[in-house]
Design an enzyme around this catalytic site. Structure first.
Site, short mmCIF file in Angstrom:
data_model
loop_
_atom_site.label_atom_id
_atom_site.label_comp_id
_atom_site.label_asym_id
_atom_site.label_seq_id
_atom_site.Cartn_x
_atom_site.Cartn_y
_atom_site.Cartn_z
N GLY A 89 41.37 -0.74 34.68
CA GLY A 89 40.66 -0.73 35.95
C GLY A 89 40.57 -2.13 36.50
O GLY A 89 40.81 -3.11 35.80
N GLY A 91 38.17 -4.75 38.86
CA GLY A 91 36.85 -4.93 39.42
C GLY A 91 36.72 -6.34 39.96
O GLY A 91 37.62 -7.16 39.78
N GLY A 92 35.60 -6.56 40.60
CA GLY A 92 35.40 -7.87 41.17
C GLY A 92 35.39 -8.94 40.11
O GLY A 92 35.89 -10.03 40.31
N MET A 93 34.82 -8.62 38.98
CA MET A 93 34.69 -9.63 37.96
C MET A 93 35.87 -9.58 36.98
O MET A 93 35.72 -9.80 35.80
CB MET A 93 33.36 -9.44 37.23
CG MET A 93 32.54 -10.70 37.03
SD MET A 93 33.10 -12.17 37.86
CE MET A 93 32.12 -12.07 39.35
N VAL A 96 40.38 -5.02 33.86
CA VAL A 96 40.17 -4.62 32.48
C VAL A 96 41.44 -3.93 31.96
O VAL A 96 41.99 -3.05 32.62
CB VAL A 96 38.98 -3.65 32.34
CG1 VAL A 96 38.74 -3.33 30.87
CG2 VAL A 96 37.74 -4.25 32.96
N LYS A 111 38.81 -7.68 29.13
CA LYS A 111 38.51 -8.02 30.52
C LYS A 111 38.93 -9.46 30.75
O LYS A 111 38.52 -10.34 30.02
CB LYS A 111 37.00 -7.85 30.77
CG LYS A 111 36.60 -8.18 32.19
CD LYS A 111 35.15 -7.83 32.44
CE LYS A 111 35.05 -6.94 33.65
NZ LYS A 111 33.95 -6.14 33.82
N ASP A 204 23.04 -5.00 36.95
CA ASP A 204 24.12 -4.33 37.68
C ASP A 204 24.35 -2.92 37.13
O ASP A 204 25.46 -2.54 36.79
CB ASP A 204 25.41 -5.17 37.57
CG ASP A 204 26.45 -4.75 38.60
OD1 ASP A 204 26.08 -4.08 39.59
OD2 ASP A 204 27.63 -5.09 38.41
#
Lengths: 898, 195
Positions: A89, A91-93, A96, A111, A204
């Site tokens: 996936g 994501g912003g951070m 992964v 990640k 979060d």
């Protein structure tokens, strides 16, 4: 270009050069009756006029940012010991990936943090602290972090891989049943309960961060990630709400506003109750199938969060227990004071609601059997009897708890391992983190001394020996940077090489608390390194680890091992110490390999070995021209070449100097080149002050560098400072107690101080360590010579000679006395006075003993001419005859010693 | 390890028309660019933006290591960088588009300078496609765009690479920009009304 295109181009440019009616007229003529041509050109002109800044500024500046992102090419590649399999996936951070830990044969989720985040040390530090703290909670509903590491500039987080779906995906597939929703919420909140008690706020909570395994176990992800998104001071920022969101992302597509609490939306500080709000949002979404606050834009969502109460759940589903409605409403109170104050409170309410539903279901089940096709048994969506529905999933969740309990057990085991890995990788935290691991062990005083056994090369092929030796070397070197840790030096340890020594015996022999052993196996490009750290006082393993790496990763492993050990020894390291510990001076694995080979051959101290070492150091420099240590090695090789008389000093010393200076220029922090430069300044330049300065610098940079002490001790007698020389010689010995050369040097310095009895004792001890060590016999012979014991002199001086030669020498002595012996030796030396640059000096020595001052001065001056004088030994007793002679003073004046 | 001599020789071969040399050069340059970029990013403090020009320049100096920096070679080197940049950016944009996931949640696009955001990637992909078409019709004009837009070359540099005068580059650029803009933003090509 085809004719048509040429036409279009040409008309386009010509038309552009004209304006208004003139252009019109031109087009009329140029396109004649080709209306398509005309239309095409006209469109282009219109487009030209409306293009504005279209592609005006090059995109390439943004390209650079992409270059350092590795994700495009990551799949199939390796990051540390992880082989990346696929993308899970984005994501912003960071993205992964699913990856395989080739070291432990297990799958992990990897990640990769965006570089712009990873290189912010302060942010990383806060993140690591948080993430580690959460992982250390060892809760079945909190994902286990295996490692937070760095590879080639990328920061990554390796966590357990959860084969499940995110709650987001589940919500997407189908609405959750009431019971399943409660079960998920309970597991999330119980994770939060533990985290909050430890002072950790998740910040979060959203469906993307909740994983659900097929067996029903829920895992909360990304603890601490939210920390990464904060910039210092942002939590108290009360500016526009969007500011808070801007701060949640350094990347592109970031955070969803919809799960934000009012305090987050306002940009005010968060606390544990912030997480409980977000749980409320998630719970709402699970039941209702839509979010309580969702707008077309983030701003719209934020204004809803701040101002509007969500529609009651009952609007979306028919069977909502009033109690659930109350729980959700309380969770979503705008004012924190009106929400649940602790996760525990929320947990209690959720559990009791769930129990109530289960009891109801039980009652239903024990009541008379229902028709086979009742809505409840069909399991329709919230239709008919909620209680019945609860019964089926209720049984399932009981099973889940069993598996959770099992998980706790394995989780603890896993966790211990995880802590070890985490420690390995976190430079920032270093030794502080091992506390939790060590707390389970009986407390002992910190270990303040260590011996690193030469790593075994299990390949039994000499070609890869440089790796095992090099690794040992590097670890020893790294550990010497640890303050308050006594580390036995290399040459002492290499005495044990190839012998099956008992680590405990070695520890006793060397007087150390801990012993590190290691084995290395190479298969093709792969290396497996097993290490073990043993506490010698109780023979217990303090730490053991297996590293599986590529040969090219060798340099990072040594840093890692050193890091872990210092951690295990519970020595607190400062930031600089840590940097020292992992410093390898080059990013180029080939250069590092060559450097290791160079040191390996340098240590052999043979002519062939020295030549090879020079080749390897040069090779290292070819691969990395700015590799300071390789220059330092080159300087050592050339100096040793000259000092041993293997190469003319006129050739060797200048080369050594150039290399040493280059090393210093590249890395002023290195001790080694200063120690080499000092010797050259003394022995070649006769720059005595300069030399002493360099020694001081070398020792200041690394007071634990035995060679610097040893060389300094060789320098001090030149200035008549025999006592200091002895002190330095002994310091070297303390650091490197088993080095033959250093032990011999102590005897030699005792001899120079004319403490002949002690010198004899020391040299005999050295010989005991290795009867074949010729230098010790030679120095001992000089002691006997000075003591006037010619027979013992002969015995030592001719140790290596054939029995015939020895018998001959003895005969000469018997017949012609000591003078006869000296003449015999002189004749032998004069057979080839150019045998080495230093031969003149030895010849001068014999003449001095024979009291032939003329000849002695003649040869001494020859030796000075060549810049090949062993100045240390000019103060030898054998030259006493010369002292007081004007030529002696003149000689000293010539070299600036008077 | 490739020696600077090799790189220089390849650059020279390419600039004298040997296209095969380009294929050899691209991976070398790309590896160096990646390496340098990562090095930069791990060393630089937060807040710094990586300057592509500086990056490519350094890669050139490192790889070609020419003392008498030959202008021609340098321009050619930048042309290679342009091609690499284009490919990398397009791949990235494509990936961003693929990964764009639904889920109903609001996504906020931030910090456009740092990474290409979603809508930007759509734009880039459109440009890339249009550029492909332009290449078929007007190959040199398309090259000018690649060099300027993806490679950051100036007109003078572009002129050196393409061995044309600067004025031609300016004209090519003017035309290509109008053409691309029309193709991307203009109305769909109309069916010609009368033949």
């Amino acid at each position: 270009m085809a004719e048509r295109e040429q036409q279009v181009t040409s008309i386009f440019h010509s038309a552009l050069a004209r304006e208004g009616t003139e252009r019109h007229a031109f087009l009329d003529g140029a396109c004649a009756d080709d209306s398509e041509l005309r239309r095409e050109v006209e469109e282009l002109i219109r487009s030209h006029e409306s293009a504005g800044s279209f592609i005006a500024s090059p995109a390439y500046e943004r390209g650079a940012a992409l270059l350092e992102r590795r994700d495009e090419t990551l799949i199939g590649r390796s990051l540390a010991q992880y082989r990346v399999i696929s993308l899970l996936g984005a994501g912003g951070m960071g993205d992964v990936y699913l990856a395989e830990d080739t070291r432990l044969d297990r799958r992990v989720a990897l990640k990769i943090l965006p570089t712009e985040v990873a290189r912010d040390v302060e942010r990383m530090r806060r993140f690591v602290r948080e993430a580690k703290a959460a992982s250390a909670l060892n809760h079945p509903n909190i994902i286990t972090i295996y490692e937070i590491g760095e590879n080639d500039g990328s920061q990554f987080i390796a966590t357990e891989h959860i084969a499940g779906k995110t709650l987001r995906d589940l919500l997407h597939d189908a609405p959750n049943s009431l019971d399943a929703a409660l079960e998920i919420a309970i597991q999330v909140v119980s994770a939060l309960d533990v985290a909050h008690q430890a002072g950790i706020v998740h910040r979060d909570i959203k469906p993307e961060n909740v994983m659900v395994r097929p067996d029903g176990l829920v895992k909360l992800l990304d603890f601490g990630i939210a920390k990464l998104t904060e910039t210092p001071g942002s939590s108290t920022d009360t500016e526009a709400p969007t500011k808070a969101m801007v701060n949640t992302g350094a990347g592109t597509v970031i955070g969803t506003a919809n799960y934000m609490s009012p305090e987050q939306a306002k940009g005010t500080p968060v606390d544990t109750r912030t997480d409980l709000w977000s749980v409320g949002v998630v719970l709402y979404e699970m039941i209702a199938g839509c979010q309580p606050f969702s707008g077309e834009t983030p701003n719209e969502a934020i204004s809803l969060i701040l101002q509007k109460d969500p529609p009651p759940l009952a609007r979306y589903t028919r069977e909502v227990p009033a109690e659930l409605e109350r729980i959700v409403t309380k969770s979503l109170a705008k004012k924190r004071e009106e929400r649940y104050q602790t996760a525990k409170d929320l947990l209690i309410d959720l559990r009791s609601l769930k129990r109530k539903l289960e009891v109801n279901a039980e009652i239903d089940r024990t009541s008379p059997p229902e028709p086979l096709l009742s809505p409840a048994t069909i399991g329709g969506q919230n239709a008919g009897s909620t209680a019945g529905h609860g019964a089926t999933t209720g049984a399932a969740s009981a099973r889940q708890y069993v598996s959770s309990a099992e998980y706790v057990v394995t989780g603890i085991k896993q966790h211990k391992r995880a802590v070890v890995f985490v420690v390995a990788a976190i430079l920032v935290i270093g030794a502080l983190s091992v506390g939790s691991y060590l707390r389970t062990r009986p407390s002992t005083a910190p270990i303040d001394s260590i011996a690193v056994m030469p790593f075994e090369n299990q390949n039994s092929d000499a070609d890869s020996e440089y790796m095992s030796d090099g690794l040992t070397d590097s670890i020893i070197n790294s550990l010497t940077q640890v303050p308050n840790l006594k580390v036995i030096a290399r040459s002492s340890m290499f005495r044990y090489k190839g012998k099956q020594s008992d680590p405990l015996a070695v520890a006793k022999e060397l007087g150390v608390r801990a012993v590190l052993t290691g084995r290395l196996v190479q298969r093709g490009d792969n290396l497996a390194i097993n290490t073990e750290l043993i506490d010698a006082t109780n023979n217990q393993q303090i730490w053991g680890e297996r590293f599986e790496r590529k040969v090219s990763d060798l340099m990072s492993v040594q840093g890692e091992i050193a890091q872990e050990i210092s951690g295990k020894l519970r020595l607190k390291l400062s930031r600089t110490d840590e940097q020292q510990l992992t410093k390898h001076n080059t990013d180029n694995p080939d250069a590092y390999q060559s450097y290791l080979k160079g040191r390996f051959y340098w240590n052999k101290r043979t002519y062939e070995g020295l030549k090879k070492s020079i080749d390897y150091f040069n090779q290292a420099l070819e691969n990395d021209p700015s590799y300071a240590l390789a220059y330092a090695g080159l300087a050592d090789s050339w100096f040793t070449m000259g000092w041993y008389g293997a190469t003319p000093v006129a050739d060797a010393f200048p080369r050594a100097r150039t290399a040493a200076l280059k090393a210093i220029a590249l890395d002023p922090e290195l001790s080694e080149p200063h120690a080499t430069l000092a010797m050259i300044k003394a022995m070649h330049d006769w720059d005595w002050m300069g030399a002493e300065y360099e020694f001081k610098v070398a020792l200041q940079l690394n007071p634990k560098y035995p060679t610097a002490h040893q060389r300094y001790s060789l320098f001090l007698p030149i200035l008549g400072r025999f006592d200091e020389a002895l002190v330095e010689a002994r310091k070297a010995q303390e650091l490197d107690p088993l080095s033959l050369s250093i032990n011999e040097n102590v005897g030699d310095m005792l001899r120079m101080a004319r403490r002949y009895d002690e010198a004899e004792q020391q040299l005999l001890k050295t010989i005991e360590m290795d009867p074949d060590f010729e230098n010790a016999h030679e120095t001992l012979s000089l002691v006997y010579e000075a003591k006037g014991m010619p027979e013992k002199y002969i015995e030592q001086a001719y140790k290596g000679a054939t029995p015939e030669v020895r018998a001959h020498v003895k005969k000469i002595y018997a017949q012609e006395g000591q003078a006869g012996l000296l003449r015999y030796e002189l004749a032998d030396m004069l057979k080839d006075p150019t045998a080495s640059d230093f031969q003149s000096f030895y010849i001068a020595g014999v003449y001095a003993l024979l009291n032939d001052k003329d000849k002695s001065f003649e040869w001494l001056n020859k030796s000075v001419d060549k810049h090949a004088m062993k100045f240390t030994y000019l103060r030898d007793q054998k030259f006493d005859n010369l002292v007081g002679d004007p030529r002696y003073d003149a000689l000293l004046k010539r070299v600036g010693l008077k | 390890m490739t020696s600077p001599q090799q790189v220089t020789a390849l650059l020279e071969r390419w600039s004298s028309g040997n296209e095969a040399a380009l294929n050899e050069l691209i991976p070398l340059v790309e590896a160096e660019l990646h390496h340098l970029a990562r090095q930069y990013m791990s060393r630089e403090r937060a807040g710094h933006t990586l300057q592509t020009t500086a990056l490519v320049n350094e890669a050139y100096l490192r790889l070609a290591q020419v003392n008498d920096v030959r202008w021609q070679n340098r321009a050619h080197f930048f042309a290679i960088a342009a091609r690499i940049m284009r490919r990398i950016m397009i791949e990235h944009a494509r990936k961003r588009q693929q990964l764009k996931r639904g889920g109903g949640a609001l996504r906020i696009t931030l910090d456009e300078g740092a990474i290409i955001a979603d809508e930007r990637s759509a734009e880039l992909l459109a440009l890339d496609e249009a550029l492909e078409v332009l290449t078929v019709k007007y190959p040199r004009k398309a090259q000018v765009v690649e060099l300027r837009f993806f490679g950051g070359l100036t007109n003078v540099e572009v002129a050196t690479v393409l061995k044309v005068d600067e004025r031609t580059v300016k004209r090519d650029w003017e035309f290509a920009r109008a053409w691309l803009h029309q193709r991307i933003n203009g109305d769909a090509p109309k069916v010609s009304d009368n033949g």
